[in-house]
Design a protein around this motif. Structure first.
Motif, PDB file in Angstrom:
ATOM      1  N   ALA A  21       0.815  -1.213   0.000  1.00 21.63           N
ATOM      2  CA  ALA A  21       0.000   0.000   0.000  1.00 21.63           C
ATOM      3  C   ALA A  21       0.848   1.262   0.000  1.00 21.63           C
ATOM      4  O   ALA A  21       0.403   2.304  -0.424  1.00 21.63           O
ATOM      5  N   GLN A  24       1.021   3.652  -2.902  1.00 22.92           N
ATOM      6  CA  GLN A  24      -0.164   4.394  -3.289  1.00 22.92           C
ATOM      7  C   GLN A  24      -0.297   5.733  -2.575  1.00 22.92           C
ATOM      8  O   GLN A  24      -1.309   6.388  -2.697  1.00 22.92           O
ATOM      9  N   GLU A  37       1.299   6.139   3.434  1.00 22.36           N
ATOM     10  CA  GLU A  37      -0.085   5.680   3.476  1.00 22.36           C
ATOM     11  C   GLU A  37      -0.285   4.747   4.674  1.00 22.36           C
ATOM     12  O   GLU A  37       0.490   3.830   4.905  1.00 22.36           O
ATOM     13  N   ILE A 142      -3.725   7.720  -3.321  1.00 21.41           N
ATOM     14  CA  ILE A 142      -4.160   7.500  -4.699  1.00 21.41           C
ATOM     15  C   ILE A 142      -5.273   6.453  -4.716  1.00 21.41           C
ATOM     16  O   ILE A 142      -5.203   5.440  -4.032  1.00 21.41           O
ATOM     17  N   ASN A 143      -6.284   6.708  -5.528  1.00 24.24           N
ATOM     18  CA  ASN A 143      -7.367   5.758  -5.731  1.00 24.24           C
ATOM     19  C   ASN A 143      -6.963   4.819  -6.866  1.00 24.24           C
ATOM     20  O   ASN A 143      -6.983   5.211  -8.033  1.00 24.24           O
ATOM     21  N   PRO A 144      -6.597   3.576  -6.548  1.00 19.55           N
ATOM     22  CA  PRO A 144      -6.117   2.668  -7.597  1.00 19.55           C
ATOM     23  C   PRO A 144      -7.213   2.241  -8.568  1.00 19.55           C
ATOM     24  O   PRO A 144      -6.908   1.679  -9.623  1.00 19.55           O
ATOM     25  N   GLN A 149      -5.228   7.130 -11.914  1.00 20.90           N
ATOM     26  CA  GLN A 149      -4.535   7.029 -10.625  1.00 20.90           C
ATOM     27  C   GLN A 149      -4.537   8.373  -9.892  1.00 20.90           C
ATOM     28  O   GLN A 149      -3.505   8.870  -9.455  1.00 20.90           O
ATOM     29  N   TYR A 151      -5.945  11.128  -6.832  1.00 12.30           N
ATOM     30  CA  TYR A 151      -6.141  11.074  -5.386  1.00 12.30           C
ATOM     31  C   TYR A 151      -7.617  10.904  -5.043  1.00 12.30           C
ATOM     32  O   TYR A 151      -8.499  11.399  -5.749  1.00 12.30           O
TER      33      TYR A 151
END
Length: 176
Positions: A21, A24, A37, A142-144, A149, A151
């Motif tokens: 994680a 990210q 994160e 970050i929203n995978p 990609q 935030y």
């Protein structure tokens, strides 16, 4: 000028880098602090506190008063609880990478840590040991799931605020 703290953050980031994680967290802040994160697996519910960070091995956070939360994250000046004579001013800055914000601590205070919640996880910005009076381009992880990609949207922000006579100039960074 901030003269420390980044080394500790870098050391801690290396310590957590083995977690998938950690990739990210996203880009560093304008002052060069790399966010770390904190996942929902590390802190059930994904809403870490500074106490949770201590239990995860990030060291002590000796905030001058209870961590100051801004929820929802809105632009403007947010006053610290009475009788404290200080505040934090937040400026929202939309970017191609997603929502970011700048902050400025007003009064004789600084922050030694900021937790930015967004999505299921949160980003931690470490400004120890001396703290900082302002920084820019902070963001949630970050929203995978997004193609670009970007935030996550900002949910809330927690500040661990300390007394700092070096920050009586309305947000200039501490210790010159």
């Amino acid at each position: 000028m901030r003269v420390g703290g980044a080394g500790l953050a870098a050391t801690l980031a290396v310590g957590v880098a083995s977690s998938p994680a950690s990739a990210q967290a996203g880009a560093p802040s304008a002052s060069g602090v790399q966010p770390i994160e904190i996942t929902a697996e590390q802190v059930p519910g994904g809403n870490p506190t500074f106490e949770d960070l201590e239990q995860l091995g990030f060291g002590d956070f000796n905030c001058s008063f209870d961590p100051f939360k801004v929820e929802p994250v809105t632009a403007g000046t947010h006053n610290f609880p009475s009788p404290l004579n200080g505040s934090v001013t937040i400026t929202l800055v939309p970017t191609a990478a997603g929502p970011t914000f700048n902050f400025r601590i007003n009064g004789e205070f600084a922050t030694i840590g900021v937790i930015v919640k967004g999505g299921p996880n949160a980003n931690f910005y470490d400004y120890r040991p001396e703290g900082i009076g302002s920084d820019e381009v902070l963001h949630a992880p970050i929203n995978p799931m997004n193609q670009g990609q970007t935030y996550y949207d900002l949910s809330h922000v927690d500040f661990c605020v300390i007394d700092s006579p070096y920050n009586g100039d309305n947000g200039a960074t501490t210790n010159t």
